[in-house]
Motif scaffolding. Structure first.
Motif, mmCIF file in Angstrom:
data_model
loop_
_atom_site.group_PDB
_atom_site.id
_atom_site.type_symbol
_atom_site.label_atom_id
_atom_site.label_comp_id
_atom_site.label_asym_id
_atom_site.label_seq_id
_atom_site.Cartn_x
_atom_site.Cartn_y
_atom_site.Cartn_z
ATOM 1 N N ILE A 189 0.814 -1.207 0.000
ATOM 2 C CA ILE A 189 0.000 0.000 0.000
ATOM 3 C C ILE A 189 0.857 1.269 0.000
ATOM 4 C CG2 ILE A 189 -0.311 0.216 2.513
ATOM 5 C CD1 ILE A 189 -3.397 0.599 1.602
ATOM 6 N N ASN A 190 2.050 1.196 0.618
ATOM 7 C CA ASN A 190 2.916 2.368 0.674
ATOM 8 C C ASN A 190 3.510 2.674 -0.697
ATOM 9 O OD1 ASN A 190 3.811 0.641 3.523
ATOM 10 N ND2 ASN A 190 2.641 2.520 3.647
ATOM 11 N N LYS A 193 0.779 4.158 -3.045
ATOM 12 C CA LYS A 193 0.575 5.601 -2.878
ATOM 13 C C LYS A 193 1.742 6.376 -3.500
ATOM 14 C CE LYS A 193 -0.397 9.000 0.744
ATOM 15 N NZ LYS A 193 -0.775 9.176 2.162
ATOM 16 N N GLN A 194 2.946 5.871 -3.263
ATOM 17 C CA GLN A 194 4.134 6.555 -3.768
ATOM 18 C C GLN A 194 4.121 6.641 -5.290
ATOM 19 O OE1 GLN A 194 6.274 8.127 -2.000
ATOM 20 N NE2 GLN A 194 7.876 8.588 -3.467
ATOM 21 N N ILE A 197 1.854 9.293 -6.502
ATOM 22 C CA ILE A 197 2.442 10.623 -6.302
ATOM 23 C C ILE A 197 3.463 10.917 -7.397
ATOM 24 C CG2 ILE A 197 3.905 12.011 -4.770
ATOM 25 C CD1 ILE A 197 2.609 10.497 -2.432
ATOM 26 N N LEU A 198 4.319 9.940 -7.672
ATOM 27 C CA LEU A 198 5.354 10.138 -8.688
ATOM 28 C C LEU A 198 4.726 10.433 -10.045
ATOM 29 C CD1 LEU A 198 7.851 7.294 -7.678
ATOM 30 C CD2 LEU A 198 8.129 9.759 -7.315
ATOM 31 N N SER A 200 1.650 11.666 -10.629
ATOM 32 C CA SER A 200 0.963 12.965 -10.652
ATOM 33 C C SER A 200 1.959 14.120 -10.574
ATOM 34 C CB SER A 200 -0.098 13.054 -9.549
ATOM 35 O OG SER A 200 0.511 12.975 -8.301
ATOM 36 N N MET A 242 -4.364 10.763 -3.023
ATOM 37 C CA MET A 242 -3.381 9.926 -3.710
ATOM 38 C C MET A 242 -3.755 8.443 -3.603
ATOM 39 S SD MET A 242 -1.274 11.589 -5.377
ATOM 40 C CE MET A 242 -2.220 13.055 -5.727
ATOM 41 N N MET A 243 -4.909 8.186 -2.976
ATOM 42 C CA MET A 243 -5.398 6.810 -2.846
ATOM 43 C C MET A 243 -6.861 6.739 -3.306
ATOM 44 S SD MET A 243 -2.917 5.065 -1.353
ATOM 45 C CE MET A 243 -3.520 3.754 -0.325
#
Lengths: 318, 262
Positions: A189-190, A193-194, A197-198, A200, A242-243
């Motif tokens: 899950i981490n 999300k990362q 972000i990268l 977007s 972001m999720m």
């Protein structure tokens, strides 16, 4: 008993796939995924503006590993992606999931031009929205995705898989062709999300990403995937942007490769008829992922597709 | 955590000058900077030097509204300024602030009901701020009772346990943390808790360090909101990290950057 209703501050982004003539594409209709502001099928609690979508898988090579009873459903079209796609459209798929496995360097090693031609053929043969995936080899996929994106420009497809290693090329390709993007992470899950972000951070709209958190078939890590999807969905409802992307699961792919769906009655008499077993396995896996919160299910067997479509219709009744 | 940005206050020289010269662009800039930095609500205070607080409050709110519809916290001790502020700022405004004093509650709670605003109430009375948690909680319970009487929903009440400067009242910090913890037990649904954070560091040598540390401790105690300087990036990073460690957000390597991302 007290009727407990949760009021969530967030919702899942609504994503449109496909473009009709008015949008500059050639599809006869568009489909929408996501948009929900509650957990799956809790109609008393919130809004589910779009029902989960079923995409049917089409390959550009013959799926030699598939069990006979699945292959038989597509026998006459297995060597022609365009006809195969048309058949899926007729079978009631909401969209086509085209896998360009011919590009695999360990297999046919088809060129970007060759796979782009297949994409064009499939678009010509069908009128429903299209999802396009590479062959799974990061390096090769990075080298063909721009051509794929360009040939389908204006059709608002969903393309993938963007992973940690290739997301820059994929994001640029999706951006250039006006497509949406599937972001795939290995059941974490981490990292999920990362990666969002990268992507977007490159200026790509976070509302144009679809999350693939990894899919496990029933008996093969299903529970882990279920948990990740559920946690992702709870984060979207808590307004973590972001999720908050729609979620896709590859149900068929994870069903038809396992021994429970391949071993026939002579090998495993105690497991009963293989013909029914495989279909039931795909139905069970799909219905589980519906409850987890999957917005797009990629499936294979027409009987399983039909059954799950009926199931979704019932679940959508208020 | 709900963040109320404290920078639009006539106590600060740039705001005071902006009010005097009616320079809207300064107010626009401060408002925008705070919102960009993560403030959810903007505190609005005309400052002690204002000769015409009614007019100044009106001007400040109208100026902010030219660039943002963010909720405002009307920060004044005067009833007429408060009512004017609430009436033009719109619903979801904050009354900043009531206290345990009955006259104040009777004056401000009807305004909260009328304008559907939220209420910040300090756990202090005419005799000042009590030193221990028990007396603070007793005042908080009285405030809750007053809200119920005046038909203001307790969910819209923010109890401020009043932190005093650590260099003059060191024993208060612990009492405030205990009050924040126990506020949740007063009733269900519980009132929310808030702090005017920077008070804790008044007169200390390294104010940002004291602010940050106390904010992390207060968040762990269950703090829901704070009035603070959102332009202090380190402070915001501590808040985001504390909330992460409390499990309020899902970890990822870029979690600082992801916070509040649209």
């Amino acid at each position: 008993m007290e009727h407990v209703i949760e009021k969530w501050p967030g919702n899942v982004y609504e994503l449109t796939i496909g473009a009709t003539k008015e949008d500059g594409g050639t599809r006869s209709r568009k489909v929408k995924a996501g948009g929900i502001n509650t957990l799956p099928f809790l109609h008393f609690e919130g809004l589910t503006p779009n029902q989960p979508l079923i995409a049917m898988e089409v390959w550009d090579i013959e799926p030699s590993e598939w069990p006979e009873n699945l292959k038989n459903e597509f026998n006459e079209v297995l060597n022609n992606a365009a006809q195969w796609a048309k058949k899926c459209e007729d079978l009631g798929a909401d969209l086509i999931c085209l896998r360009l496995l011919s590009a695999d360097p360990d297999g046919k090693n088809a060129s970007a031009t060759e796979v782009a031609r297949t994409v064009k053929d499939v678009l010509s043969a069908t009128s429903i929205p299209l999802m396009i995936l590479g062959c799974g080899n990061n390096e090769k996929d990075s080298s063909i995705i721009m051509d794929i994106s360009q040939i389908a420009k204006g059709e608002n497809c969903l393309i993938g898989m963007a992973v940690k290693e290739n997301f820059k090329t994929f994001t640029a390709a999706a951006q250039a062709g006006g497509h949406s993007l599937i972001a795939e992470t290995p059941l974490d899950i981490n990292l999920e999300k990362q990666l969002n972000i990268l992507i977007s951070d490159m200026g790509f709209g976070s509302d144009r990403i679809v999350i693939h958190p990894s899919t496990g078939g029933v008996g093969y890590g299903f529970e882990y995937c279920y948990t990740i999807i559920e946690r992702t969905r709870l984060a979207s409802l808590s307004n973590d942007k972001m999720m908050s992307q729609p979620i896709i699961t590859f149900v068929g792919q994870e069903t038809w490769k396992i021994k429970e769906c391949k071993a026939d009655e002579t090998e495993k008499p105690e497991w009963g008829s293989l013909k029914e077993r495989g279909v039931l396995w795909e139905i069970a896996t799909a219905s589980g992922y519906l409850q987890a919160g999957s917005d797009i299910l990629v499936m294979n067997h027409p009987k399983a597709v039909n059954e799950i479509k009926n199931h979704i219709n019932k679940l959508m009744e208020k | 955590m709900l963040i109320i940005g404290e920078k639009i206050n006539g106590m600060f020289k740039n705001v005071k000058e902006a009010i005097q010269s009616k320079n809207k662009s300064i107010i626009h800039e401060i408002a925008k900077k705070q919102l960009d930095a993560g403030a959810n609500v903007l505190d609005v205070n005309v400052g002690p030097a204002s000769v015409e607080p009614l007019k100044d409050m009106e001007w400040l709110i109208h100026s902010i509204r030219e660039i943002s519809n963010a909720p405002l916290a009307i920060d004044t001790t005067k009833r007429d300024v408060m009512e004017l502020g609430l009436s033009i700022a719109g619903p979801d405004s904050f009354i900043n602030s009531a206290s345990g004093q009955k006259e104040k509650l009777d004056m401000l709670l009807p305004l909260a009901k009328k304008y559907k605003s939220k209420v910040i109430a300090l756990t202090m009375t005419k005799s000042g701020v009590p030193a221990n948690a028990e007396s603070r909680l007793e005042i908080a319970a009285n405030i809750v009772a007053s809200c119920m009487e005046h038909e203001v929903e307790v969910e819209n009440l923010y109890i401020d346990a009043v932190i005093l400067p650590v260099n003059v009242a060191q024993e208060h910090a612990n009492a405030v943390l205990e009050t924040i913890r126990q506020c949740k037990l007063i009733c269900d649904p519980a009132p929310k808790t808030i702090l005017g954070l920077s008070n804790v560091s008044q007169g200390t040598i390294d104010r940002p360090l004291v602010d940050r540390t106390f904010l992390a401790m207060a968040l762990a105690a269950g703090l829901d909101a704070a009035i603070l300087n959102p332009l202090d990036k380190e402070l915001m990073n501590v808040m985001i990290t504390a909330e992460l460690l409390l499990g309020k957000n899902i970890y990822c390597d870029s979690y600082l950057e992801a916070y509040g991302k649209k």
